[in-house]
Scaffold this active site. Structure first.
Site, PDB file in Angstrom:
ATOM      1  N   ARG A 197      -3.562  -0.293   5.422  1.00  0.00           N
ATOM      2  CA  ARG A 197      -4.268  -1.561   4.618  1.00  0.00           C
ATOM      3  C   ARG A 197      -3.163  -2.554   4.406  1.00  0.00           C
ATOM      4  NH1 ARG A 197      -5.362   2.066  -0.568  1.00  0.00           N
ATOM      5  NH2 ARG A 197      -3.530   3.012   0.502  1.00  0.00           N
ATOM      6  N   CYS A 208       0.927  -1.197  -0.012  1.00  0.00           N
ATOM      7  CA  CYS A 208      -0.013  -0.008  -0.015  1.00  0.00           C
ATOM      8  C   CYS A 208       0.740   1.177   0.171  1.00  0.00           C
ATOM      9  CB  CYS A 208      -0.939   0.049   1.238  1.00  0.00           C
ATOM     10  SG  CYS A 208      -0.177   0.195   2.817  1.00  0.00           S
ATOM     11  N   ASP A 234      -8.422   3.591   1.166  1.00  0.00           N
ATOM     12  CA  ASP A 234      -7.480   3.920   2.406  1.00  0.00           C
ATOM     13  C   ASP A 234      -8.162   4.550   3.503  1.00  0.00           C
ATOM     14  OD1 ASP A 234      -5.258   4.567   3.847  1.00  0.00           O
ATOM     15  OD2 ASP A 234      -4.050   5.785   2.452  1.00  0.00           O
TER      16      ASP A 234
END
Length: 151
Positions: free
Chosen positions: A14, A8, A124
């Protein structure tokens, strides 16, 4: 054992959640895979975000020992599969020479409440409240289950 790298942006939300969820589900299924995570723009040696730790703990997973890792600093030859958390991360991995055959995009279920929401990756939650992290965690669970079904 095959190594999977989830990628990420900052490696605080994440990808750490995706790695710990993947490891839990892979262990349940007896798969010969282990996941790690990294960030394309990870800074320093930081822990997972507080809300990511809480969201993982709610389902019995522990992110308390997580420390951020910067993608370009890793030996990418150690991994047999790279999983991007959104299209941008996918393209970053391609730009680093990862072949498409070793790349996957973690796809979330479509937002049935918003037919114009065409994002495919995991949204996100950085800076959001615990509910944003729970939503992200739950999207990751569904997407990781789909990923594991293809291994």
């Amino acid at each position: 054992m095959k190594k999977v790298l989830f990628v990420c942006t900052g490696n605080t939300c994440r990808s750490p959640m995706a790695a710990v969820i993947f490891n839990s589900l892979a262990a349940e299924k007896g798969l010969d895979y282990v996941a790690e995570s990294a960030g394309a723009a990870a800074v320093g040696d930081r822990p997972a975000s507080h809300n990511a730790v809480l969201a993982a703990a709610e389902i019995g997973l522990d992110l308390s020992a997580h420390r951020t890792r910067f993608l370009p600093a890793l030996d990418l030859n150690e991994y047999s599969l790279f999983v991007a958390l959104n299209d941008e991360h996918y393209e970053i991995l391609r730009s680093l020479g990862i072949p498409d055959s070793m790349l996957r995009l973690l796809r979330r279920a479509p937002n049935v409440d918003d037919i114009y929401d065409l994002r495919q990756g995991i949204v996100d939650p950085y800076g959001g409240d615990i509910n944003a992290y729970r939503k992200c965690r739950d999207e990751i669970i569904g997407a990781v289950k789909m990923l594991i079904a293809t291994l």
